[in-house]
Design an enzyme around this catalytic site. Structure first.
Site, PDB file in Angstrom:
ATOM      1  N   CYS A  99       0.826  -1.216   0.000  1.00 51.34           N
ATOM      2  CA  CYS A  99       0.000   0.000   0.000  1.00 51.34           C
ATOM      3  C   CYS A  99       0.859   1.264   0.000  1.00 51.34           C
ATOM      4  O   CYS A  99       1.446   1.628   1.024  1.00 51.34           O
ATOM      5  CB  CYS A  99      -0.915  -0.028   1.227  1.00 51.34           C
ATOM      6  N   CYS A 122      -0.616   4.036   2.231  1.00 51.44           N
ATOM      7  CA  CYS A 122      -0.390   3.826   3.672  1.00 51.44           C
ATOM      8  C   CYS A 122       1.088   4.011   4.027  1.00 51.44           C
ATOM      9  O   CYS A 122       1.415   4.664   5.012  1.00 51.44           O
ATOM     10  CB  CYS A 122      -0.786   2.411   4.095  1.00 51.44           C
ATOM     11  N   ASP A 123       1.953   3.390   3.246  1.00 53.10           N
ATOM     12  CA  ASP A 123       3.353   3.297   3.665  1.00 53.10           C
ATOM     13  C   ASP A 123       4.304   4.177   2.857  1.00 53.10           C
ATOM     14  O   ASP A 123       5.490   4.270   3.205  1.00 53.10           O
ATOM     15  CB  ASP A 123       3.809   1.832   3.602  1.00 53.10           C
TER      16      ASP A 123
END
Ligand code: NDP
Length: 331
Positions: free
Chosen positions: A147, A150-151
């Site tokens: 992701c 997200c990351d």
């Protein structure tokens, strides 16, 4: 401060009973569907074979979930579970073995017993296809990710490897370069399979370096990822590429095995829904990553859950108006 109602379901058997709504899957989509349905007074049970949180539970830190300013993905999942059960959602830790979704009253057979309800909300998610190489599981959520949203922010000024040659790999790599100083796209073939626009955009990005004809043999590191070992499939030559993160974009597999043949799926195997999350089977809703067109984010999965629960409530009211008694009404 949130005021949780205590659920008094301690010793009652959850199985071989009738409900208004059965939810399958305890990620954000299923948990929010459970929160909304239970809070609306529907007798609702959620079946999950593992811990609360779904894919989110495998992430160490979650930055883009509103209000989640502390806690790991697993902790946030547990808080969502407690919030929903506080409003009366019944939580069943069991594995679903089969489902009959085409009858008016649906049947969900679990490892612990049967559940019946006129509404089933499917929140079974999708699983990322994995490389299956040493180090991948060890560093999953600690440098290995699927992701970018997200990351990606953790890659600020760092070097990342992105595995895959499809639209996800090139599009997400392009996004990653907002943070990363360099992204090595590692593809096993001699040409990308992403569409022309995505490919051109990625190839013209000076921070992206595409390595063709290479496969990842191993993810390297101690506490966190420090590199990948790659092999050139044409020459057999091995190389250690120093990277701080590895993003695996080699496709997703929707978790639909339990209901294949009962619902309309799209060309990639995801469940087709309308804007209210209703599937091709009356009374069956699908939410989150298992749904066709899902954005695959915590907040959008949660939104799907809310929409489906409202749709479920409406469906049950109409069903009652038609003279069908909801089996979930107790007493
Ligand atoms: P795809 O299945 O399209 O691509 C997967 C990629 O991973 C392929 O390049 C494949 O290689 C590679 N791969 C698969 N298994 C392995 C493995 N074990 N080791 C190394 N590489 C592997 O998946 P996507 O997630 O990229 O896309 C899914 C669908 O969603 C596609 O139809 C895509 O077009 C669509 N999509 C569209 C977007 C858009 O903006 N239009 C954005 C994202 C997805 P190989 O090429 O050799 O098979």
């Amino acid at each position: 401060m949130l005021n949780f109602r205590i659920t008094r379901s301690g010793d009652e058997s959850l199985y071989d009973k009738d409900y208004d709504v059965v939810i399958v899957g305890g990620g954000p989509a299923g948990l929010v569907a459970g929160l909304y349905a239970a809070r609306a007074g529907l007798n609702t049970i959620l079946v999950e074979k593992s811990v609360a949180g779904g894919q989110m539970a495998t992430t160490e830190r979650v930055d883009n979930c509103p209000g989640c300013i502390e806690g790991s993905g697993a902790e946030i999942g547990e808080w969502m579970r407690r919030q929903a059960t506080g409003f009366g959602l019944k939580w069943a830790n069991a594995e679903v073995l089969s489902m009959n979704l085409l009858a008016d009253v649906k049947m969900v057979l679990t490892s612990e017993g049967r559940l019946r309800a006129p509404v089933v909300i499917l929140a079974t998610g999708a699983r990322p296809r994995k490389l299956g190489v040493p180090g991948e599981d060890q560093f999953w959520g600690r440098g290995v990710s699927v992701c970018a949203t997200c990351d990606g922010p953790f890659m600020e000024g760092k070097v990342a490897a992105a595995v895959g040659g499809g639209d996800s790999a090139v599009k997400e790599s392009d996004y990653l370069t907002r943070f990363a100083e360099k992204v090595h796209v590692l593809h096993r073939r001699d040409q990308l399979r992403a569409d022309r626009a995505n490919t051109e955009r990625a190839l013209s990005n000076p921070k992206i370096d595409v390595r063709y004809n290479v496969v990842v043999e191993r993810v390297l590191g101690e506490d966190r990822v420090r590199g990948v070992q790659i092999r050139n499939v044409l020459t057999g030559e091995m190389e250690e590429l120093p990277v701080d993160g590895v993003f695996v974009w080699i496709g997703m597999i929707p978790n639909t095995d339990l209901f294949t043949g009962q619902l309309a799926l799209d060309d990639w195997g995801y469940v087709v829904t309308d804007a209210r999350m209703a599937t091709s089977a009356p009374g069956v809703f699908a939410v989150g990553d298992v749904r066709a067109g899902a954005t695959r984010q915590i907040v959008t999965a949660a939104a799907d859950g809310a929409v489906a629960a409202l749709g479920a409530d409406e469906y049950l009211h109409k069903r009652t108006e038609r003279g069908l008694v909801s089996p979930g009404v107790e007493g």
